[in-house]
Design an enzyme around this catalytic site. Structure first.
Site, PDB file in Angstrom:
ATOM      1  N   GLN A  16      -5.133 -10.875  -7.346  1.00  0.00           N
ATOM      2  CA  GLN A  16      -6.535 -11.104  -6.984  1.00  0.00           C
ATOM      3  C   GLN A  16      -6.990 -12.533  -7.280  1.00  0.00           C
ATOM      4  O   GLN A  16      -8.057 -12.943  -6.830  1.00  0.00           O
ATOM      5  CB  GLN A  16      -7.449 -10.114  -7.714  1.00  0.00           C
ATOM      6  CG  GLN A  16      -7.239  -8.658  -7.320  1.00  0.00           C
ATOM      7  CD  GLN A  16      -7.728  -8.335  -5.909  1.00  0.00           C
ATOM      8  OE1 GLN A  16      -8.377  -9.150  -5.237  1.00  0.00           O
ATOM      9  NE2 GLN A  16      -7.419  -7.143  -5.440  1.00  0.00           N
ATOM     10  N   THR A  45       3.174  -4.968  -5.192  1.00  0.00           N
ATOM     11  CA  THR A  45       3.748  -3.768  -5.804  1.00  0.00           C
ATOM     12  C   THR A  45       5.226  -4.012  -6.105  1.00  0.00           C
ATOM     13  O   THR A  45       5.710  -3.742  -7.211  1.00  0.00           O
ATOM     14  CB  THR A  45       3.579  -2.547  -4.882  1.00  0.00           C
ATOM     15  OG1 THR A  45       2.183  -2.334  -4.663  1.00  0.00           O
ATOM     16  CG2 THR A  45       4.196  -1.301  -5.487  1.00  0.00           C
ATOM     17  N   ALA A  98       0.280 -11.626   0.143  1.00  0.00           N
ATOM     18  CA  ALA A  98      -0.346 -12.343   1.257  1.00  0.00           C
ATOM     19  C   ALA A  98      -1.642 -11.676   1.739  1.00  0.00           C
ATOM     20  O   ALA A  98      -2.616 -12.358   2.055  1.00  0.00           O
ATOM     21  CB  ALA A  98       0.639 -12.472   2.420  1.00  0.00           C
ATOM     22  N   ASN A 154      -8.834  -6.121 -10.194  1.00  0.00           N
ATOM     23  CA  ASN A 154      -9.171  -5.830  -8.808  1.00  0.00           C
ATOM     24  C   ASN A 154     -10.486  -5.068  -8.652  1.00  0.00           C
ATOM     25  O   ASN A 154     -11.158  -5.176  -7.641  1.00  0.00           O
ATOM     26  CB  ASN A 154      -8.024  -5.066  -8.137  1.00  0.00           C
ATOM     27  CG  ASN A 154      -7.439  -3.989  -9.009  1.00  0.00           C
ATOM     28  OD1 ASN A 154      -6.922  -4.264 -10.103  1.00  0.00           O
ATOM     29  ND2 ASN A 154      -7.533  -2.763  -8.565  1.00  0.00           N
ATOM     30  N   CYS A 160      -9.962   8.680  -5.167  1.00  0.00           N
ATOM     31  CA  CYS A 160      -9.431   9.970  -4.748  1.00  0.00           C
ATOM     32  C   CYS A 160      -8.036  10.131  -5.327  1.00  0.00           C
ATOM     33  O   CYS A 160      -7.101   9.480  -4.894  1.00  0.00           O
ATOM     34  CB  CYS A 160      -9.339  10.059  -3.229  1.00  0.00           C
ATOM     35  SG  CYS A 160     -10.924  10.057  -2.429  1.00  0.00           S
TER      36      CYS A 160
HETATM   37  C1  LIG Z   1      -3.544  -5.117  -4.146  1.00  0.00           C
HETATM   38  C2  LIG Z   1      -2.979  -5.265  -5.500  1.00  0.00           C
HETATM   39  C3  LIG Z   1      -1.644  -4.922  -5.780  1.00  0.00           C
HETATM   40  C4  LIG Z   1      -0.736  -4.322  -4.734  1.00  0.00           C
HETATM   41  O1  LIG Z   1      -0.398  -5.280  -3.792  1.00  0.00           O
HETATM   42  P1  LIG Z   1       0.424  -4.900  -2.472  1.00  0.00           P
HETATM   43  O2  LIG Z   1       0.826  -6.221  -1.908  1.00  0.00           O
HETATM   44  O3  LIG Z   1      -0.528  -4.167  -1.608  1.00  0.00           O
HETATM   45  O4  LIG Z   1       1.596  -4.083  -2.884  1.00  0.00           O
HETATM   46  C5  LIG Z   1      -1.177  -5.119  -7.064  1.00  0.00           C
HETATM   47  N1  LIG Z   1      -1.961  -5.634  -8.015  1.00  0.00           N
HETATM   48  C6  LIG Z   1      -3.241  -5.972  -7.802  1.00  0.00           C
HETATM   49  C7  LIG Z   1      -4.057  -6.544  -8.908  1.00  0.00           C
HETATM   50  C8  LIG Z   1      -3.790  -5.799  -6.540  1.00  0.00           C
HETATM   51  O5  LIG Z   1      -5.060  -6.130  -6.325  1.00  0.00           O
END
Ligand SMILES: *Cc1c(COP(=O)(O)O)cnc(C)c1O
Length: 387
Positions: A181, A74, A202, A153, A328
């Site tokens: 991903q 994020t 990570a 994702n 949700c």
């Molecule tokens: C999980 C995810 C995020 C967010 O990652 P965080 O490390 O939890 O902030 C962003 N982009 C994709 C494609 C994700 O799968």
């Protein structure tokens, strides 16, 4: 068998015990601040960070200097997009992205629009893929950044990253990919794919939560970003804040394990995934969402028609932990915007399940899940007909 079975690895992965082992000393004996230059505590911490930087760089074909540690994807998404928007304001204010991006990219783009930027949201076809001609047609002299994720994702669909990189280079536009991903699951190479900025996290690759990395290309071209956190000037001034040394050491180890096991893990997981998917497709009116040819090896997103989505979830969630095609948002259950973008009807999106298997998933677990899901769907359909 221990229940529930965890099939939600796209939400987060368990930390590999080998990763945890590497992290532990940095909580206890080796607690130095990596920025402390005057004593061995600091030096040891810095050494761990440098080592992790090499491990992460190696996984994606980058140079260690090109890795900026963050708190996760994020933050990496925010820093790449906002940082480029500010830094390249002199060139333009236009960003191209896609409707199926993660919220960390889409919401950041909305923010950019509030700041006076313009954003093009490319559609996807029913396989979840963008159209390269549409992408090229969207590029203008004011375009500074193309932000297209590596793999989705929800569906696991892999975008034509190499071709996007080529187009971006041809037009002198930076290419940023949210590869959260993909990294550690399939081969990712920032040179071959002509990627300028890339984010990963990570906890999506068997490391700890709250730590990630942003790749920032240093040559051909040298990419610069305006920092979004000001402070001590850590991470080449792009991301201030005391480094999360245990987390970073864990990320490095996680990257190293992924690199070594990538091929074997990918093969094993795609076999398990195919077994699961083929068995569930034997049910009537059951469909795979997203591309089956361009897809992560461990993901299957499946819609079960004529089944109540809530009923399906309630019937399964004591024994199988997974995500549904409904999210949700506030109080209501909204059908997934990703599935909607592929043209999946609301009802069908509601009765969709995302199966994401992982390194520690066993064949025995998959067999159990096949039986459980099959029975639940059949039961719900029978009840539907009776009532
Ligand atoms: C999980 C995810 C995020 C967010 O990652 P965080 O490390 O939890 O902030 C962003 N982009 C994709 C494609 C994700 O799968």
């Amino acid at each position: 068998m221990k229940l529930p079975i965890y099939l939600d690895h796209n939400a987060t992965t368990p930390c590999d015990p080998r990763v945890m082992e590497v992290m532990l000393p940095y909580f206890t004996d080796l607690y130095g601040n990596a920025a402390s230059r005057s004593h061995s505590f600091g030096w040891q911490a810095e050494e761990a960070v440098d080592y992790a930087r090499e491990q992460v760089a190696r996984l994606i074909g980058a140079e260690p200097k090109e890795i900026i540690f963050t708190s996760g994807a994020t933050e990496g998404d925010n820093l790449a997009i906002k940082g480029a928007f500010e830094m390249y304001a002199g060139k333009g204010n236009h960003i191209i992205t896609c409707v199926t991006e993660h919220k960390a990219v889409l919401d950041t783009c909305r923010h950019i629009e509030k700041l006076g930027g313009t954003v093009t949201y490319l559609p996807v076809n029913k396989e979840g893929l963008i159209d390269l001609q549409q992408l090229e047609a969207a590029i203008t002299p004011r375009t500074i950044l193309i932000a297209i994720m590596y793999a989705n994702n929800e569906t696991g669909t892999i975008q034509p990253v190499k071709e996007i990189g080529k187009l971006a280079k041809k037009h002198g536009v930076l290419f940023f990919t949210d590869a959260t991903q993909a990294v550690g699951k399939i081969p990712v190479d920032v040179i071959k794919d002509e990627i300028d900025l890339l984010t990963c996290s990570a906890h999506k690759m068997y490391g700890p939560k709250g730590v990630g990395a942003l790749y920032v290309r240093r040559k051909n071209p040298r990419v610069k970003l305006t920092a979004q956190l000001d402070g001590g000037g850590h991470e080449k001034g792009m991301r201030s804040g005391t480094l999360n040394v245990p987390g970073i050491a864990g990320l490095g180890k996680a990257a190293d394990i992924c690199r070594q096991q990538l091929e074997a893990d990918g093969q094993r997981l795609s076999q398990l995934r195919d077994k699961l998917e083929n068995a569930l497709l034997k049910l009537d009116a059951t469909y795979v969402n997203g591309s089956r040819d361009h897809r992560l090896p461990h993901v299957a997103n499946i819609s079960f028609n004529f089944v109540n989505g809530d009923g399906l979830m309630m019937g399964l969630n004591k024994e199988v932990a997974l995500s549904s095609g409904a999210a949700c948002t506030s109080a209501s259950m909204e059908p997934s915007y990703v599935l909607k973008a592929l043209g999946v009807e609301d009802d069908l999106a509601h009765s969709s399940l995302r199966f994401s298997i992982g390194r520690f998933t066993t064949e025995e677990q998959i067999d159990f899940v096949i039986e459980k899901v099959t029975n639940t769907v059949e039961l719900l359909r029978k009840n539907l007909i009776i009532s």
